[in-house]
Design a protein around this motif. Sequence first.
Motif, PDB file in Angstrom:
ATOM      1  N   GLY B  13       1.032  -1.197  -0.076  1.00 21.66           N
ATOM      2  CA  GLY B  13       0.039  -0.210  -0.013  1.00 21.66           C
ATOM      3  C   GLY B  13       0.992   1.106   0.064  1.00 21.66           C
ATOM      4  O   GLY B  13       0.385   2.152   0.042  1.00 21.66           O
ATOM      5  N   ALA B  14       2.333   1.071  -0.077  1.00 19.23           N
ATOM      6  CA  ALA B  14       2.713   2.494  -0.045  1.00 19.23           C
ATOM      7  C   ALA B  14       2.942   3.163  -1.174  1.00 19.23           C
ATOM      8  O   ALA B  14       2.868   2.399  -2.316  1.00 19.23           O
ATOM      9  CB  ALA B  14       4.227   2.299   0.304  1.00 19.23           C
ATOM     10  N   ALA B  15       2.853   4.662  -1.031  1.00 19.95           N
ATOM     11  CA  ALA B  15       2.949   5.339  -2.359  1.00 19.95           C
ATOM     12  C   ALA B  15       4.119   6.301  -2.057  1.00 19.95           C
ATOM     13  O   ALA B  15       4.125   6.719  -1.038  1.00 19.95           O
ATOM     14  CB  ALA B  15       1.873   6.275  -2.272  1.00 19.95           C
ATOM     15  N   ILE B  16       4.886   6.596  -3.190  1.00 19.24           N
ATOM     16  CA  ILE B  16       5.931   7.473  -3.220  1.00 19.24           C
ATOM     17  C   ILE B  16       5.514   8.516  -4.237  1.00 19.24           C
ATOM     18  O   ILE B  16       5.371   8.537  -5.361  1.00 19.24           O
ATOM     19  CB  ILE B  16       7.123   6.923  -3.653  1.00 19.24           C
ATOM     20  N   VAL B  17       5.479   9.637  -3.635  1.00 18.84           N
ATOM     21  CA  VAL B  17       5.016  11.031  -4.152  1.00 18.84           C
ATOM     22  C   VAL B  17       5.986  12.114  -4.235  1.00 18.84           C
ATOM     23  O   VAL B  17       6.833  12.235  -2.919  1.00 18.84           O
ATOM     24  CB  VAL B  17       3.662  11.328  -3.784  1.00 18.84           C
ATOM     25  N   PRO B  18       5.950  12.941  -5.005  1.00 22.31           N
ATOM     26  CA  PRO B  18       6.997  14.412  -4.660  1.00 22.31           C
ATOM     27  C   PRO B  18       6.113  15.296  -3.504  1.00 22.31           C
ATOM     28  O   PRO B  18       4.895  15.140  -3.484  1.00 22.31           O
ATOM     29  CB  PRO B  18       6.668  15.112  -6.052  1.00 22.31           C
ATOM     30  N   LEU B  19       7.018  15.921  -2.769  1.00 17.06           N
ATOM     31  CA  LEU B  19       6.391  16.630  -1.563  1.00 17.06           C
ATOM     32  C   LEU B  19       6.029  17.921  -2.053  1.00 17.06           C
ATOM     33  O   LEU B  19       4.992  18.438  -1.558  1.00 17.06           O
ATOM     34  CB  LEU B  19       7.377  16.573  -0.446  1.00 17.06           C
ATOM     35  N   PHE B  20       6.953  18.622  -2.758  1.00 20.48           N
ATOM     36  CA  PHE B  20       6.713  20.118  -2.860  1.00 20.48           C
ATOM     37  C   PHE B  20       6.335  20.022  -4.580  1.00 20.48           C
ATOM     38  O   PHE B  20       6.758  19.491  -5.430  1.00 20.48           O
ATOM     39  CB  PHE B  20       7.876  20.842  -2.767  1.00 20.48           C
ATOM     40  N   ARG B  44       2.549  22.112  -1.369  1.00 22.19           N
ATOM     41  CA  ARG B  44       2.492  20.773  -1.364  1.00 22.19           C
ATOM     42  C   ARG B  44       2.302  20.558  -2.838  1.00 22.19           C
ATOM     43  O   ARG B  44       1.654  20.938  -3.722  1.00 22.19           O
ATOM     44  CB  ARG B  44       1.598  20.009  -0.396  1.00 22.19           C
ATOM     45  N   HIS B  45       2.819  19.158  -3.367  1.00 21.30           N
ATOM     46  CA  HIS B  45       2.751  18.904  -4.655  1.00 21.30           C
ATOM     47  C   HIS B  45       1.076  18.312  -4.725  1.00 21.30           C
ATOM     48  O   HIS B  45       0.739  17.703  -3.904  1.00 21.30           O
ATOM     49  CB  HIS B  45       3.572  17.906  -5.058  1.00 21.30           C
ATOM     50  N   PRO B  46       0.502  18.561  -5.790  1.00 21.20           N
ATOM     51  CA  PRO B  46      -1.040  18.246  -6.034  1.00 21.20           C
ATOM     52  C   PRO B  46      -0.976  16.779  -5.856  1.00 21.20           C
ATOM     53  O   PRO B  46      -2.085  16.162  -5.306  1.00 21.20           O
ATOM     54  CB  PRO B  46      -1.411  18.606  -7.403  1.00 21.20           C
ATOM     55  N   LEU B  47      -0.100  16.056  -6.322  1.00 19.99           N
ATOM     56  CA  LEU B  47      -0.233  14.698  -6.340  1.00 19.99           C
ATOM     57  C   LEU B  47       0.013  14.181  -4.937  1.00 19.99           C
ATOM     58  O   LEU B  47      -0.740  12.963  -4.571  1.00 19.99           O
ATOM     59  CB  LEU B  47       0.907  13.711  -7.236  1.00 19.99           C
ATOM     60  N   MET B  48       0.878  14.891  -4.133  1.00 18.20           N
ATOM     61  CA  MET B  48       0.893  14.587  -2.709  1.00 18.20           C
ATOM     62  C   MET B  48      -0.374  14.335  -2.084  1.00 18.20           C
ATOM     63  O   MET B  48      -0.820  13.860  -1.283  1.00 18.20           O
ATOM     64  CB  MET B  48       1.970  15.323  -1.999  1.00 18.20           C
ATOM     65  N   GLU B  49      -0.871  15.694  -2.274  1.00 18.18           N
ATOM     66  CA  GLU B  49      -2.519  16.049  -1.604  1.00 18.18           C
ATOM     67  C   GLU B  49      -3.369  15.059  -2.097  1.00 18.18           C
ATOM     68  O   GLU B  49      -4.256  14.597  -1.280  1.00 18.18           O
ATOM     69  CB  GLU B  49      -2.816  17.687  -1.993  1.00 18.18           C
TER      70      GLU B  49
END
Lengths: 166, 208
Positions: B13-20, B44-49
Amino acid sequence: MTPIPDTERKRDLLNVWLALHAPDRTVHLLPEGVSFSYEKAMEQIYEHVMCREVSEEVIYILIAATADGEVPVYVGRSRDVCSRWSTHLVGIGSGDGVYATWQSMLLTDSMKTRWSLSLMVVPGSQIEFPPIPGFPTTIGAVEYQLVSLMADAYPSMTLNHEGRLR
Amino acid sequence: MIDLNAWIRTVPGAAIVPLFDTEPGSLTVRTRDIEKNGKTLLCRHPLMEETMISLVEAGIARPDFQGIFYIMGYDRGDQLVPLYVGKAERKGVKHDLSENLRNIRRNRHKFARWGDGLDYHIGDLSHATFRFEGYRGPRRKYELWAQALFMQEDPPVLKEPVSLVLVPWYDGMVGPSGLKGSLPAVEKEVIALASVQHGADLLNVDGR
């Protein structure tokens, strides 16, 4: 209560680490069922070798001798364990702030000890192996392994709030 | 020794996304000014949100959800270098559902500990970076974060892209030890390993 299926395994890991590090490193603070006494507990600590080891950081574990066996209830580390435990014992006696939980868990309403209490003190240089196989033996890493194990092995008994599931 | 990275790459279930959120083709972090209080906030990066909202909303719909475990770090392909390890628990101090996770879709102030407010990671990091007025001064912890992450602070330019590993933690999941563990217990396991395997980069102070 959230089920933690590996509770028994974590208790075993704690017991092994504590048993093999305990000899000559444990001081009995207070017996069960006696009135809490800062002075008596500190006398025991001052008589112990730990106060001479201030040049090195130590890991310390408060252990309660319960009906189910010896349970580690708090782990910390310090370069001056005598000063640190003076603070802890004053807190247990007063029950102020974060020590309200310590007092209610360790003492009865009449301020008597619920269990015999001991303090294990292990200097960083004397850590022989990690509590969790395959983990590091640096003092900070060992402290966190103990907090981690205690959080799941004895979730209702740990006084380390940072390792406790709400 | 147990390899922390091997566990991170396989945890379910882990997701790695850009933070900023950064300017296109650059490492300059986008910012936004809040006129009413004079704050400048890192974005924050939209994908992180989107990912955080999705994981939290899916999690709280299940009774076995304990919270979100996260690692801020550098994703260098073959390995993730952890910079900060933390968690946002489901249960709060006062409520069954923590204020950090409640109403996550609109809760940008707290946002699972990554919110814009003071005492939350983005808010405190912004405060340390731009030094706007607050009810208190910037925290030393986040001044160290800013020094670690940015090659320059205004405008904020990252030394390298920063990622966030988000892991929704459920009952019965297994930590790096190979044992099933609670969210707080697993957080401590990860910090214990990271403190030795990535000690020069790790910003967590305790557990070292």
